[in-house]
Design an enzyme around this catalytic site. Structure first.
Site, PDB file in Angstrom:
ATOM      1  N   HIS A  53     -63.515 -40.269 -65.660  1.00 28.41           N
ATOM      2  CA  HIS A  53     -64.253 -39.658 -64.554  1.00 28.41           C
ATOM      3  C   HIS A  53     -63.831 -40.325 -63.245  1.00 28.41           C
ATOM      4  O   HIS A  53     -63.344 -41.466 -63.240  1.00 28.41           O
ATOM      5  CB  HIS A  53     -65.760 -39.832 -64.759  1.00 28.41           C
ATOM      6  CG  HIS A  53     -66.334 -38.931 -65.815  1.00 28.41           C
ATOM      7  ND1 HIS A  53     -67.691 -38.734 -65.968  1.00 28.41           N
ATOM      8  CD2 HIS A  53     -65.729 -38.188 -66.765  1.00 28.41           C
ATOM      9  CE1 HIS A  53     -67.902 -37.885 -66.977  1.00 28.41           C
ATOM     10  NE2 HIS A  53     -66.731 -37.544 -67.477  1.00 28.41           N
ATOM     11  N   GLU A  55     -65.503 -41.715 -60.851  1.00 27.35           N
ATOM     12  CA  GLU A  55     -66.130 -43.010 -60.560  1.00 27.35           C
ATOM     13  C   GLU A  55     -65.540 -44.104 -61.444  1.00 27.35           C
ATOM     14  O   GLU A  55     -65.350 -45.243 -60.994  1.00 27.35           O
ATOM     15  CB  GLU A  55     -67.641 -42.936 -60.785  1.00 27.35           C
ATOM     16  CG  GLU A  55     -68.358 -41.896 -59.935  1.00 27.35           C
ATOM     17  CD  GLU A  55     -68.516 -40.564 -60.652  1.00 27.35           C
ATOM     18  OE1 GLU A  55     -67.555 -40.105 -61.326  1.00 27.35           O
ATOM     19  OE2 GLU A  55     -69.607 -39.985 -60.552  1.00 27.35           O
ATOM     20  N   CYS A  83     -72.627 -39.222 -63.590  1.00 25.70           N
ATOM     21  CA  CYS A  83     -73.161 -38.948 -64.922  1.00 25.70           C
ATOM     22  C   CYS A  83     -73.682 -40.271 -65.501  1.00 25.70           C
ATOM     23  O   CYS A  83     -73.468 -41.344 -64.926  1.00 25.70           O
ATOM     24  CB  CYS A  83     -72.069 -38.357 -65.807  1.00 25.70           C
ATOM     25  SG  CYS A  83     -70.869 -39.583 -66.381  1.00 25.70           S
ATOM     26  N   CYS A  86     -70.960 -43.095 -65.951  1.00 30.33           N
ATOM     27  CA  CYS A  86     -70.514 -43.714 -64.703  1.00 30.33           C
ATOM     28  C   CYS A  86     -71.623 -44.543 -64.075  1.00 30.33           C
ATOM     29  O   CYS A  86     -71.373 -45.639 -63.572  1.00 30.33           O
ATOM     30  CB  CYS A  86     -70.040 -42.634 -63.731  1.00 30.33           C
ATOM     31  SG  CYS A  86     -68.552 -41.792 -64.300  1.00 30.33           S
TER      32      CYS A  86
HETATM   33 ZN   LIG Z   1     -69.119 -39.722 -64.924  1.00 27.32          ZN
END
Ligand SMILES: [Zn+2]
Length: 156
Positions: A53, A55, A83, A86
């Site tokens: 992801h 992040e 999410c 993260c």
């Molecule tokens: Zn994430």
């Protein structure tokens, strides 16, 4: 020193550029005292790594750049609300603040919400585990996630 909004716009621009290259529309900027330390984009499509992801990529690049496994003193600017994976990584690394442009409600019509993961993990977001704030970047969800035209110049 760039403003929080300018740093967040940079993250949204990264998300837009990543989408244009076939990736998912997520970008992140990690900064300390307004200085950008690292950026990241969602790379799960091309890497087949479900943890790639935006992040997480920014976190990995930032701690490499800082040569320490800590984000103490750092803020992250994420195009979308982080999410649970993260957010957990940011909390564990000691990040101090999170700013984001679009929440799960914005993302849901485009199939990009992580709210279901929060529910399955029984993780409430209220109260949040660290200061987290939404800022208006002047970009709409339809411009990043949908087909609305991208602004030619939005001051990023
Ligand atoms: Zn994430």
């Amino acid at each position: 020193m760039p403003t929080d909004t300018a740093l967040l716009r940079q993250a949204v621009q990264l998300a837009h550029d990543n989408r244009a290259q076939g990736g998912r529309p997520f970008g992140a900027v990690l900064a300390r005292g307004g200085e950008v330390i690292a950026t990241g984009v969602n790379e799960i499509v091309h890497s087949h790594d479900p943890s790639a992801h935006a992040e997480m990529q920014a976190l990995r690049a930032a701690t490499r750049a800082l040569a320490r496994p800590s984000l103490a003193g750092c803020a992250i600017y994420a195009s979308g609300h982080p999410c649970p994976m993260c957010l957990a990584a940011l909390v564990m690394a000691g990040a101090e603040r999170v700013f984001y442009a679009f929440d799960n409600h914005d993302a849901a019509p485009y199939g990009l919400s992580s709210e279901g993961a929060y529910q399955r993990l029984r993780m409430p977001l209220d109260p949040p585990p660290l200061p987290i704030a939404r800022l208006d970047t002047g970009i709409t969800p339809a411009q990043l996630y949908g087909d609305a035209p991208w602004p030619a110049a939005h001051g990023a």
